[in-house]
Design a protein around this motif. Structure first.
Motif, PDB file in Angstrom:
ATOM      1  N   SER A 186      20.323 -22.128  -1.007  1.00 33.28           N
ATOM      2  CA  SER A 186      19.159 -21.099   0.025  1.00 33.28           C
ATOM      3  C   SER A 186      20.184 -20.020  -0.143  1.00 33.28           C
ATOM      4  O   SER A 186      19.566 -18.914   0.617  1.00 33.28           O
ATOM      5  CB  SER A 186      19.354 -21.968   1.119  1.00 33.28           C
ATOM      6  N   ASN A 187      21.860 -20.037  -1.406  1.00 37.70           N
ATOM      7  CA  ASN A 187      22.602 -18.650  -0.754  1.00 37.70           C
ATOM      8  C   ASN A 187      22.800 -17.929  -2.040  1.00 37.70           C
ATOM      9  O   ASN A 187      23.795 -17.180  -2.147  1.00 37.70           O
ATOM     10  CB  ASN A 187      23.476 -18.985   0.037  1.00 37.70           C
ATOM     11  N   ALA A 188      22.641 -19.167  -2.974  1.00 38.19           N
ATOM     12  CA  ALA A 188      23.255 -18.843  -3.643  1.00 38.19           C
ATOM     13  C   ALA A 188      23.379 -17.602  -4.925  1.00 38.19           C
ATOM     14  O   ALA A 188      24.532 -16.673  -5.465  1.00 38.19           O
ATOM     15  CB  ALA A 188      22.791 -19.901  -5.373  1.00 38.19           C
ATOM     16  N   ALA A 189      21.630 -16.882  -4.608  1.00 38.86           N
ATOM     17  CA  ALA A 189      21.764 -14.862  -4.600  1.00 38.86           C
ATOM     18  C   ALA A 189      23.117 -15.041  -4.866  1.00 38.86           C
ATOM     19  O   ALA A 189      22.779 -13.567  -4.968  1.00 38.86           O
ATOM     20  CB  ALA A 189      20.462 -14.596  -4.553  1.00 38.86           C
ATOM     21  N   ARG A 190      23.727 -14.751  -3.420  1.00 36.23           N
ATOM     22  CA  ARG A 190      24.474 -13.549  -3.108  1.00 36.23           C
ATOM     23  C   ARG A 190      25.560 -13.790  -3.686  1.00 36.23           C
ATOM     24  O   ARG A 190      26.869 -12.841  -3.291  1.00 36.23           O
ATOM     25  CB  ARG A 190      24.491 -14.556  -0.899  1.00 36.23           C
TER      26      ARG A 190
END
Length: 272
Positions: A186-190
């Motif tokens: 859910s937050n890997a792209a951050r």
């Protein structure tokens, strides 16, 4: 297929196996496969400095430019062994594709970052943090250890920055390391350039290292607790089965003894 056992010492100093590394060369048209399903260790810290060399030997047997698929379920381990693995894999000219099946934490992120392409499924976790160690010595030695740890942390940050998502700076990643950051789909792209897949994560690999981390996600702890409960239940069932088997064996022995005594008694009576 060669298997490399991962080892780590428990709190009593006993060397135990907590996982393994399977390495196999697939069919000629298929990518080679490497699975990291345990702790990352080296001889300096754990007395098993063979993992990096085993990877060197494995790659030496592959055709040049062959694709390698790497599969991760590792809570980490020795920081220096992780960097060695990164450098070894990073020199490979073939494509490297990484799959986070459950956990790629701490030192396990180093071979992961050597991949040209990284995939992670729902519920899988990547953890980055400042490297740590345990040691003993005088003040000068401890200061030297702290300096070396700081340098290793900087090396990790440099490597992470090469895989950072667009707009993410090295300094931001260094801060995330200091905070011990757990990254899921859910937050890997951050943080990183990662492809998130829809598949469910596998159960996390068991290890003593989770006790050393300060922000392990609750779902990981729940999964580990469930695994431990299942292991204890299986051991209890094995003990009950063994006890029942022993009781049956004792009953059978007693019955044989009774029959032998009855036979002897009959022979005695017959003889008189």
């Amino acid at each position: 297929m060669p298997r490399l056992d991962f080892e780590a010492r428990d709190r009593d100093g006993v060397l135990k196996k907590y996982g393994y590394l399977d390495m196999e060369d697939g069919e000629e048209e298929e990518p080679a496969k490497m699975t990291f399903y345990g702790d990352i260790v080296s001889s300096e810290a754990w007395g098993a400095d063979r993992e990096p060399q085993q990877i060197v030997d494995f790659l030496a047997e592959l055709p040049e430019n062959k694709q390698i698929n790497l599969y991760f379920n590792s809570p980490g381990g020795d920081a220096f062994a992780g960097v060695a693995m990164y450098n070894i894999l990073n020199r490979w000219k073939g494509k490297r594709v990484g799959y986070v099946e459950a956990i790629a934490a701490s030192a396990a992120t180093m071979p992961l970052m050597a991949c040209d392409e990284i995939h992670m499924g729902t519920g899988a976790e990547i953890m980055i943090h400042d490297p740590w160690t345990w040691t003993a010595g005088n003040a000068a030695y401890l200061r030297d250890c702290a300096d070396r740890l700081e340098k290793v942390g900087d090396h990790y940050a440099d490597i992470y920055a090469k895989k950072a998502a667009e707009g993410v700076t090295r300094e931001e990643l260094r801060q995330a390391m200091t905070a011990e950051t757990w990254i899921d789909s859910s937050n890997a792209a951050r943080y990183f350039d990662i492809i998130t897949d829809g598949g469910e994560a596998a159960a996390p690999a068991a290890s003593v290292f989770y006790k050393k981390y300060k922000a392990v996600p609750q779902h990981v702890l729940d999964a580990l607790e469930a695994q431990e409960a299942a292991r204890m239940a299986a051991q209890s069932a094995e003990r009950v089965t063994a006890k029942n088997n022993q009781a049956k064996a004792a009953d059978a022995a007693e019955e044989r003894q009774s029959r032998a005594q009855a036979l002897l008694c009959d022979l005695y009576l017959y003889g008189t």
